[in-house]
Design a protein around this motif. Sequence first.
Motif, short mmCIF file in Angstrom:
data_model
loop_
_atom_site.label_atom_id
_atom_site.label_comp_id
_atom_site.label_asym_id
_atom_site.label_seq_id
_atom_site.Cartn_x
_atom_site.Cartn_y
_atom_site.Cartn_z
N ASN A 30 0.83 -1.21 0.00
CA ASN A 30 0.00 0.00 0.00
C ASN A 30 0.86 1.26 0.00
O ASN A 30 0.53 2.26 -0.65
CB ASN A 30 -0.93 0.01 1.22
CG ASN A 30 -2.03 -1.02 1.12
OD1 ASN A 30 -2.39 -1.45 0.03
ND2 ASN A 30 -2.57 -1.43 2.25
N THR A 31 1.97 1.22 0.72
CA THR A 31 2.88 2.37 0.73
C THR A 31 3.46 2.62 -0.65
O THR A 31 3.51 3.76 -1.13
CB THR A 31 4.02 2.13 1.74
OG1 THR A 31 3.46 1.91 3.05
CG2 THR A 31 4.95 3.32 1.80
N LEU A 32 3.88 1.54 -1.33
CA LEU A 32 4.43 1.68 -2.67
C LEU A 32 3.36 2.13 -3.66
O LEU A 32 3.64 2.90 -4.60
CB LEU A 32 5.05 0.36 -3.12
CG LEU A 32 6.29 -0.08 -2.33
CD1 LEU A 32 6.72 -1.48 -2.74
CD2 LEU A 32 7.43 0.91 -2.53
N GLN A 33 2.12 1.66 -3.48
CA GLN A 33 1.02 2.08 -4.35
C GLN A 33 0.72 3.56 -4.18
O GLN A 33 0.18 4.20 -5.09
CB GLN A 33 -0.23 1.25 -4.04
CG GLN A 33 -0.16 -0.17 -4.56
CD GLN A 33 -1.30 -1.04 -4.03
OE1 GLN A 33 -1.82 -0.81 -2.94
NE2 GLN A 33 -1.68 -2.05 -4.79
N ALA A 34 1.06 4.11 -3.03
CA ALA A 34 0.87 5.54 -2.82
C ALA A 34 2.00 6.36 -3.42
O ALA A 34 1.79 7.47 -3.91
CB ALA A 34 0.76 5.83 -1.31
N VAL A 97 -9.40 0.66 -9.05
CA VAL A 97 -10.10 1.72 -8.31
C VAL A 97 -9.32 2.06 -7.04
O VAL A 97 -9.15 3.23 -6.69
CB VAL A 97 -11.54 1.28 -7.98
CG1 VAL A 97 -12.20 2.29 -7.03
CG2 VAL A 97 -12.36 1.14 -9.25
N PHE A 98 -8.83 1.02 -6.36
CA PHE A 98 -8.10 1.22 -5.11
C PHE A 98 -6.83 2.04 -5.33
O PHE A 98 -6.58 3.02 -4.63
CB PHE A 98 -7.77 -0.13 -4.49
CG PHE A 98 -7.10 -0.06 -3.14
CD1 PHE A 98 -7.79 0.42 -2.04
CD2 PHE A 98 -5.79 -0.47 -2.99
CE1 PHE A 98 -7.18 0.49 -0.78
CE2 PHE A 98 -5.17 -0.41 -1.74
CZ PHE A 98 -5.87 0.07 -0.64
N VAL A 99 -6.02 1.66 -6.34
CA VAL A 99 -4.77 2.39 -6.56
C VAL A 99 -5.04 3.79 -7.11
O VAL A 99 -4.24 4.71 -6.91
CB VAL A 99 -3.82 1.61 -7.50
CG1 VAL A 99 -3.40 0.30 -6.87
CG2 VAL A 99 -4.42 1.39 -8.87
N TYR A 100 -6.18 3.98 -7.80
CA TYR A 100 -6.52 5.34 -8.22
C TYR A 100 -6.74 6.23 -7.00
O TYR A 100 -6.43 7.43 -7.03
CB TYR A 100 -7.77 5.35 -9.10
CG TYR A 100 -8.27 6.76 -9.31
CD1 TYR A 100 -7.54 7.65 -10.10
CD2 TYR A 100 -9.42 7.21 -8.68
CE1 TYR A 100 -7.97 8.97 -10.26
CE2 TYR A 100 -9.85 8.52 -8.83
CZ TYR A 100 -9.12 9.39 -9.62
OH TYR A 100 -9.52 10.69 -9.77
N GLY A 101 -7.27 5.65 -5.91
CA GLY A 101 -7.44 6.42 -4.70
C GLY A 101 -6.13 7.02 -4.21
O GLY A 101 -6.07 8.18 -3.81
N PHE A 102 -5.05 6.23 -4.29
CA PHE A 102 -3.74 6.75 -3.91
C PHE A 102 -3.32 7.85 -4.87
O PHE A 102 -2.78 8.89 -4.46
CB PHE A 102 -2.70 5.63 -3.93
CG PHE A 102 -2.85 4.64 -2.80
CD1 PHE A 102 -2.78 5.05 -1.49
CD2 PHE A 102 -3.08 3.30 -3.07
CE1 PHE A 102 -2.92 4.13 -0.45
CE2 PHE A 102 -3.21 2.38 -2.05
CZ PHE A 102 -3.14 2.80 -0.73
N ALA A 103 -3.54 7.63 -6.18
CA ALA A 103 -3.15 8.62 -7.19
C ALA A 103 -3.90 9.93 -7.01
O ALA A 103 -3.38 11.00 -7.34
CB ALA A 103 -3.38 8.07 -8.59
N SER A 104 -5.13 9.86 -6.48
CA SER A 104 -5.93 11.08 -6.30
C SER A 104 -5.66 11.75 -4.96
O SER A 104 -6.28 12.77 -4.65
CB SER A 104 -7.43 10.74 -6.41
OG SER A 104 -7.82 9.84 -5.40
N GLY A 105 -4.75 11.16 -4.17
CA GLY A 105 -4.32 11.85 -2.96
C GLY A 105 -4.95 11.40 -1.66
O GLY A 105 -4.72 12.01 -0.61
N VAL A 106 -5.74 10.32 -1.68
CA VAL A 106 -6.33 9.83 -0.43
C VAL A 106 -5.21 9.18 0.39
O VAL A 106 -4.47 8.33 -0.12
CB VAL A 106 -7.44 8.79 -0.70
CG1 VAL A 106 -8.07 8.33 0.61
CG2 VAL A 106 -8.51 9.39 -1.61
#
Length: 323
Positions: A30-34, A97-106
């Motif tokens: 999850n850290t790397l996905q962010a 969808v989950f990794v897009y959340g990281f890309a959008s700044g969540v």
Amino acid sequence: MNQISSSTHASAASGAAFMLAASLAFAGSNTLQAVLPTPTEYGGFGMSSTGMAFWQYVIASILALPLIFRIGINNLRTSHPLAHEVRAFTSALGVHVFVYGFASGVPIWQMVTLLATGPLFIILGSTVLLGERASTARIAAALLGFAGAIIVSGIGAEGFTWQTFVPIVAAALWATTDILTKYLTRKGESPETLTISLLVLITPNHLAILLLATAFSWILPAGAAPGFPFALPTGTGLLLLLLLGALTGAAQYLLSFAYRAADATFLQPFGDLKVPLGAIVGWIVLGQVPSIWFWPGAALIILASLFLYLVEGRERPTKLATA
């Protein structure tokens, strides 16, 4: 205590240890996905979130080849190919969808914690679509976990945005995958067929989603498929992407070992440790300090799992033999 009792406790301890290790692997991934899809001007590597998810699972699938061959390609035979394909597609779409959340700044702590809405979707879907009767304990635990997720989301607080719903959508998609798994189990599909169909189909579905996201990038939110989505990062970014794929594959192996050693109900509370672990790793590595609402919300989610474990643990027949 006799040998049967000792064996049972040893299996439970092994299952808990493997689940904890899997939670650590998920926290790392999850850290790397962010980091990878974060724009370079903010210290990231600017990868397309869809491209990152595709390469992540290509690497994980290569690492899973020994598991695929051990299970046996012959287990792909099925009378329900469409259901297996829909199951793999919803699983892959949930990842994107989950990794897009990281890309959008969540932030990580919010992304991971809001996935706890999943059990409520599973109960609703299983009741409506499969005709199951949810126990009072399961409904109470799901509602308690959902209340914790609402607290963590910060609804009504200054930091609440529409992006907060992104991990909830991912949770709903993964709940659909679980419901389809239940459906296929009822249809007589073996665990081997369920496992290998997902392992084999997941990467082609990630590719299909990547191509669709690229074709319709003009209507997708910013950050979903910027630039050339197949482009790989260089240097440190490439090493981190390889590590992400390795952690994803390792987490799947660890989960399989955990579920082989102990039953899912017992392991659930240990799996929920990925919520505080994800927050702690994000805090240490990325400096994403959880809001004050994270702690009571995460506590409610973990308490919900412990409550369900204690209630259903009394209902399970004991495996311990008398001395």
